[in-house]
Enzyme design. Structure first.
Site, PDB file in Angstrom:
ATOM      1  N   LEU A  18       8.141  18.938  75.510  1.00 24.40           N
ATOM      2  CA  LEU A  18       7.664  19.660  76.705  1.00 24.40           C
ATOM      3  C   LEU A  18       7.049  18.675  77.691  1.00 24.40           C
ATOM      4  O   LEU A  18       7.389  18.658  78.885  1.00 24.40           O
ATOM      5  CB  LEU A  18       6.619  20.700  76.262  1.00 24.40           C
ATOM      6  CG  LEU A  18       5.841  21.439  77.343  1.00 24.40           C
ATOM      7  CD1 LEU A  18       6.755  22.369  78.119  1.00 24.40           C
ATOM      8  CD2 LEU A  18       4.668  22.217  76.725  1.00 24.40           C
ATOM      9  N   GLY A  20       7.031  15.132  77.526  1.00 29.07           N
ATOM     10  CA  GLY A  20       7.876  13.958  77.811  1.00 29.07           C
ATOM     11  C   GLY A  20       8.969  14.268  78.825  1.00 29.07           C
ATOM     12  O   GLY A  20       9.214  13.475  79.750  1.00 29.07           O
ATOM     13  N   SER A 111      -5.202  16.231  72.883  1.00 28.42           N
ATOM     14  CA  SER A 111      -5.130  17.688  73.032  1.00 28.42           C
ATOM     15  C   SER A 111      -6.558  18.235  73.065  1.00 28.42           C
ATOM     16  O   SER A 111      -7.476  17.638  72.508  1.00 28.42           O
ATOM     17  CB  SER A 111      -4.394  18.291  71.835  1.00 28.42           C
ATOM     18  OG  SER A 111      -4.625  19.676  71.800  1.00 28.42           O
ATOM     19  N   SER A 112      -6.708  19.403  73.677  1.00 33.37           N
ATOM     20  CA  SER A 112      -8.068  19.964  73.813  1.00 33.37           C
ATOM     21  C   SER A 112      -8.598  20.494  72.481  1.00 33.37           C
ATOM     22  O   SER A 112      -9.773  20.819  72.365  1.00 33.37           O
ATOM     23  CB  SER A 112      -8.047  21.112  74.829  1.00 33.37           C
ATOM     24  OG  SER A 112      -7.180  22.137  74.360  1.00 33.37           O
ATOM     25  N   CYS A 113      -7.753  20.527  71.441  1.00 34.58           N
ATOM     26  CA  CYS A 113      -8.244  21.014  70.137  1.00 34.58           C
ATOM     27  C   CYS A 113      -9.106  19.974  69.444  1.00 34.58           C
ATOM     28  O   CYS A 113      -9.628  20.205  68.354  1.00 34.58           O
ATOM     29  CB  CYS A 113      -7.081  21.415  69.239  1.00 34.58           C
ATOM     30  SG  CYS A 113      -6.146  20.016  68.656  1.00 34.58           S
ATOM     31  N   TYR A 140      -4.400  18.311  62.808  1.00 33.81           N
ATOM     32  CA  TYR A 140      -3.855  17.808  64.077  1.00 33.81           C
ATOM     33  C   TYR A 140      -4.967  17.199  64.922  1.00 33.81           C
ATOM     34  O   TYR A 140      -4.819  16.106  65.473  1.00 33.81           O
ATOM     35  CB  TYR A 140      -3.199  18.972  64.811  1.00 33.81           C
ATOM     36  CG  TYR A 140      -2.575  18.622  66.125  1.00 33.81           C
ATOM     37  CD1 TYR A 140      -3.106  19.122  67.316  1.00 33.81           C
ATOM     38  CD2 TYR A 140      -1.449  17.811  66.206  1.00 33.81           C
ATOM     39  CE1 TYR A 140      -2.532  18.814  68.546  1.00 33.81           C
ATOM     40  CE2 TYR A 140      -0.868  17.503  67.426  1.00 33.81           C
ATOM     41  CZ  TYR A 140      -1.404  18.014  68.588  1.00 33.81           C
ATOM     42  OH  TYR A 140      -0.839  17.707  69.809  1.00 33.81           O
ATOM     43  N   LYS A 144      -5.356  13.431  66.467  1.00 37.27           N
ATOM     44  CA  LYS A 144      -5.472  13.170  67.907  1.00 37.27           C
ATOM     45  C   LYS A 144      -6.758  12.406  68.232  1.00 37.27           C
ATOM     46  O   LYS A 144      -6.789  11.567  69.128  1.00 37.27           O
ATOM     47  CB  LYS A 144      -5.407  14.470  68.701  1.00 37.27           C
ATOM     48  CG  LYS A 144      -4.145  15.284  68.510  1.00 37.27           C
ATOM     49  CD  LYS A 144      -2.865  14.493  68.664  1.00 37.27           C
ATOM     50  CE  LYS A 144      -2.445  14.325  70.100  1.00 37.27           C
ATOM     51  NZ  LYS A 144      -1.128  13.655  70.224  1.00 37.27           N
ATOM     52  N   HIS A 183       3.558  27.944  70.884  1.00 34.54           N
ATOM     53  CA  HIS A 183       2.237  28.315  71.400  1.00 34.54           C
ATOM     54  C   HIS A 183       2.319  29.706  71.998  1.00 34.54           C
ATOM     55  O   HIS A 183       3.398  30.259  72.168  1.00 34.54           O
ATOM     56  CB  HIS A 183       1.784  27.295  72.453  1.00 34.54           C
ATOM     57  CG  HIS A 183       1.448  25.965  71.875  1.00 34.54           C
ATOM     58  ND1 HIS A 183       2.330  24.914  71.840  1.00 34.54           N
ATOM     59  CD2 HIS A 183       0.321  25.515  71.257  1.00 34.54           C
ATOM     60  CE1 HIS A 183       1.766  23.864  71.260  1.00 34.54           C
ATOM     61  NE2 HIS A 183       0.547  24.208  70.898  1.00 34.54           N
ATOM     62  N   TRP A 206      -0.603  38.485  68.563  1.00 34.21           N
ATOM     63  CA  TRP A 206      -1.406  38.060  67.408  1.00 34.21           C
ATOM     64  C   TRP A 206      -2.893  38.091  67.723  1.00 34.21           C
ATOM     65  O   TRP A 206      -3.304  37.855  68.872  1.00 34.21           O
ATOM     66  CB  TRP A 206      -1.051  36.624  67.013  1.00 34.21           C
ATOM     67  CG  TRP A 206       0.323  36.449  66.455  1.00 34.21           C
ATOM     68  CD1 TRP A 206       1.241  37.424  66.177  1.00 34.21           C
ATOM     69  CD2 TRP A 206       0.945  35.203  66.127  1.00 34.21           C
ATOM     70  NE1 TRP A 206       2.402  36.854  65.709  1.00 34.21           N
ATOM     71  CE2 TRP A 206       2.243  35.488  65.651  1.00 34.21           C
ATOM     72  CE3 TRP A 206       0.522  33.864  66.178  1.00 34.21           C
ATOM     73  CZ2 TRP A 206       3.123  34.492  65.245  1.00 34.21           C
ATOM     74  CZ3 TRP A 206       1.390  32.863  65.779  1.00 34.21           C
ATOM     75  CH2 TRP A 206       2.686  33.185  65.308  1.00 34.21           C
TER      76      TRP A 206
HETATM   77  O1  GFB Z   1      -1.295  28.918  71.612  1.00 34.25           O
HETATM   78  P1  GFB Z   1      -1.858  29.072  70.232  1.00 34.25           P
HETATM   79  O2  GFB Z   1      -0.914  29.129  69.113  1.00 34.25           O
HETATM   80  O3  GFB Z   1      -2.800  27.836  69.972  1.00 34.25           O
HETATM   81  O4  GFB Z   1      -2.790  30.390  70.108  1.00 34.25           O
HETATM   82  P2  GFB Z   1      -4.346  27.514  70.145  1.00 34.25           P
HETATM   83  C1  GFB Z   1      -3.645  30.750  71.121  1.00 34.25           C
HETATM   84  C2  GFB Z   1      -4.166  32.155  70.859  1.00 34.25           C
HETATM   85  O5  GFB Z   1      -3.075  33.060  71.142  1.00 34.25           O
HETATM   86  C3  GFB Z   1      -4.624  32.474  69.427  1.00 34.25           C
HETATM   87  C4  GFB Z   1      -3.013  34.052  70.142  1.00 34.25           C
HETATM   88  O6  GFB Z   1      -5.783  33.250  69.520  1.00 34.25           O
HETATM   89  C5  GFB Z   1      -3.479  33.323  68.886  1.00 34.25           C
HETATM   90  O7  GFB Z   1      -3.915  34.270  67.920  1.00 34.25           O
HETATM   91  N1  GFB Z   1      -1.639  34.571  70.069  1.00 34.25           N
HETATM   92  C6  GFB Z   1      -1.283  35.837  70.360  1.00 34.25           C
HETATM   93  C7  GFB Z   1      -0.540  33.886  69.721  1.00 34.25           C
HETATM   94  N2  GFB Z   1       0.039  36.015  70.165  1.00 34.25           N
HETATM   95  C8  GFB Z   1       0.529  34.810  69.756  1.00 34.25           C
HETATM   96  C9  GFB Z   1       1.830  34.360  69.422  1.00 34.25           C
HETATM   97  O8  GFB Z   1       2.810  35.122  69.406  1.00 34.25           O
HETATM   98  N3  GFB Z   1       1.972  33.045  69.087  1.00 34.25           N
HETATM   99  C10 GFB Z   1       0.903  32.186  69.074  1.00 34.25           C
HETATM  100  N4  GFB Z   1       1.117  30.894  68.755  1.00 34.25           N
HETATM  101  N5  GFB Z   1      -0.376  32.578  69.379  1.00 34.25           N
HETATM  102  C11 GFB Z   1      -3.386  25.138  69.674  1.00 34.25           C
HETATM  103  C12 GFB Z   1      -3.456  24.146  68.546  1.00 34.25           C
HETATM  104  O9  GFB Z   1      -4.401  26.106  69.431  1.00 34.25           O
HETATM  105  O10 GFB Z   1      -3.658  24.551  70.938  1.00 34.25           O
HETATM  106  C13 GFB Z   1      -2.538  22.999  68.819  1.00 34.25           C
HETATM  107  O11 GFB Z   1      -3.118  24.804  67.330  1.00 34.25           O
HETATM  108  C14 GFB Z   1      -2.747  22.448  70.213  1.00 34.25           C
HETATM  109  O12 GFB Z   1      -2.781  22.009  67.887  1.00 34.25           O
HETATM  110  C15 GFB Z   1      -2.729  23.528  71.249  1.00 34.25           C
HETATM  111  O13 GFB Z   1      -3.979  21.791  70.258  1.00 34.25           O
HETATM  112  C16 GFB Z   1      -3.047  22.965  72.608  1.00 34.25           C
HETATM  113  O14 GFB Z   1      -4.674  27.375  71.584  1.00 34.25           O
HETATM  114  O15 GFB Z   1      -5.191  28.441  69.344  1.00 34.25           O
END
Ligand code: GFB
Length: 323
Positions: A18, A20, A111-113, A140, A144, A183, A206
């Site tokens: 994404l 790169g 990353s902001s995590c 992760y 980072k 994400h 979710w």
């Molecule tokens: O984007 P996401 O997976 O990553 O989840 P993080 C963000 C929020 O969205 C969480 C909710 O509260 C999830 O429960 N969510 C709702 C969903 N529906 C969905 C869905 O269908 N898919 C996903 N994935 N989430 C990431 C880190 O954290 O942030 C990575 O795990 C990285 O390592 C990234 O740092 C920038 O924002 O929670």
């Protein structure tokens, strides 16, 4: 200011991802003529000997280190070994090779995590390591954070001009649209799209919908990376974001209004919420002279258009991909 001009030999490590691919578009738009890339098949960035050989043969002057094994909250919490091993190895080999075969400058993207789960908001650069990390992506985050420390250590011991930047949650063209490893934003675009295509008017989101997230379009990030590579000259990392956030529920309603306005939302609280909030303090970036340009609604609309135009080849949508 660092002279990063169009005839510089620039290596984009992770050019297919994404971030790169957005940096490639940005460099192409600026007329860069010597952009170096290597696919995973051509160069395993976890293999120090192979990376040394590649650096010796190609002699890049600038490096954008944006390669990595990445994913959303579910991928992070179910594949911790991959996330920590791959990312630590990739950062270590590229940073070390950039020292052995000296580059003019290396920009490493984290990353902001990396910030503590309960970090005061908005999160400042100096808040790093001030408290426990969020469990769902601790592996992760550790990898980072190690990347930041690598750049600082090589800067201090060898005088390498290595800098690092921490972007917020990203989205945009060439995102991963799989429903398991992606994400939230691309996952919601895919979910509302599939529901509309299949005549369903209920979409599962979710978690509780109450966590807050900040979203930066990846073309803005690419612009910021080139700007920071030219203007930022400090050992400490710099945050890159919009300085604005919203709840996951508000995000889902925005995606619904764009993709499938008649759909209802169902919240699956068996899925993790993750960090309650992770809004970046972007005061240092603003003081440096950069601000984002692409608003969230406009960005989601253009990302959905990209998804529709590239539906058959978007990552994560291949037949049998984790749905
Ligand atoms: O984007 P996401 O997976 O990553 O989840 P993080 C963000 C929020 O969205 C969480 C909710 O509260 C999830 O429960 N969510 C709702 C969903 N529906 C969905 C869905 O269908 N898919 C996903 N994935 N989430 C990431 C880190 O954290 O942030 C990575 O795990 C990285 O390592 C990234 O740092 C920038 O924002 O929670």
């Amino acid at each position: 200011m660092i002279e990063l001009n169009r005839d510089a030999r620039v290596f984009v490590a992770g050019h297919r991802g994404l971030v790169g691919s957005a940096i490639l578009r940005k460099l192409d738009a600026e007329g860069f003529s010597q952009v170096l890339t290597a696919t995973r098949e051509q160069l395993d960035l976890r293999d120090q000997a192979a990376v040394n050989y590649w650096f010796r043969a190609n002699r890049p002057e600038f490096v954008f280190l944006v390669a990595g094994t990445v994913g959303g909250i579910l991928a992070n919490s179910t594949r911790p070994a991959e996330f920590i091993y791959d990312n630590m190895m990739i950062h270590a080999t590229v940073v070390h090779a950039a020292h052995l075969f000296p580059v003019r400058r290396l920009l490493y993207l984290g990353s902001s995590c990396i910030y503590p789960r309960e970090c005061p908001q908005p999160m400042k650069e100096e808040d790093l390591l001030s408290g426990p990390l969020e469990q769902t992506n601790e592996s992760y985050a550790i990898a980072k954070i190690a990347g930041i420390k690598l750049c600082q250590a090589y800067r201090r011991q060898y005088g390498c001009d290595f800098i690092s930047a921490m972007p917020t949650n990203l989205y945009g063209p060439n995102d991963n649209f799989s429903l398991k490893s992606s994400h939230v934003l691309p996952a919601l675009i895919r979910r509302f799209h599939d529901a509309k295509a299949e005549g369903r008017d209920e979409v599962v989101v979710w978690g509780t919908g109450s966590p807050r997230r900040e979203f930066l379009h990846v073309d803005d990030l690419a612009d910021a990376c080139v700007f920071v590579a030219r203007h930022y000259d400090d050992a400490e990392h710099i945050n890159i974001g919009t300085g604005e956030d919203l709840t996951i529920r508000e995000l889902a309603e925005m995606v619904r209004d764009i993709v499938h306005p008649d759909a209802g939302l169902t919240f699956d609280t068996s899925k993790p919420d993750g960090t309650p909030r992770k809004l970046l303090d972007v005061g240092r970036l603003h003081d440096l002279g950069w601000r984002h340009k692409i608003g969230l609604r406009e960005g989601i609309e253009s990302s959905y258009r990209w998804f529709l135009e590239n539906r058959d080849r978007a990552r994560g949508t291949e037949p049998g991909a984790a749905a």
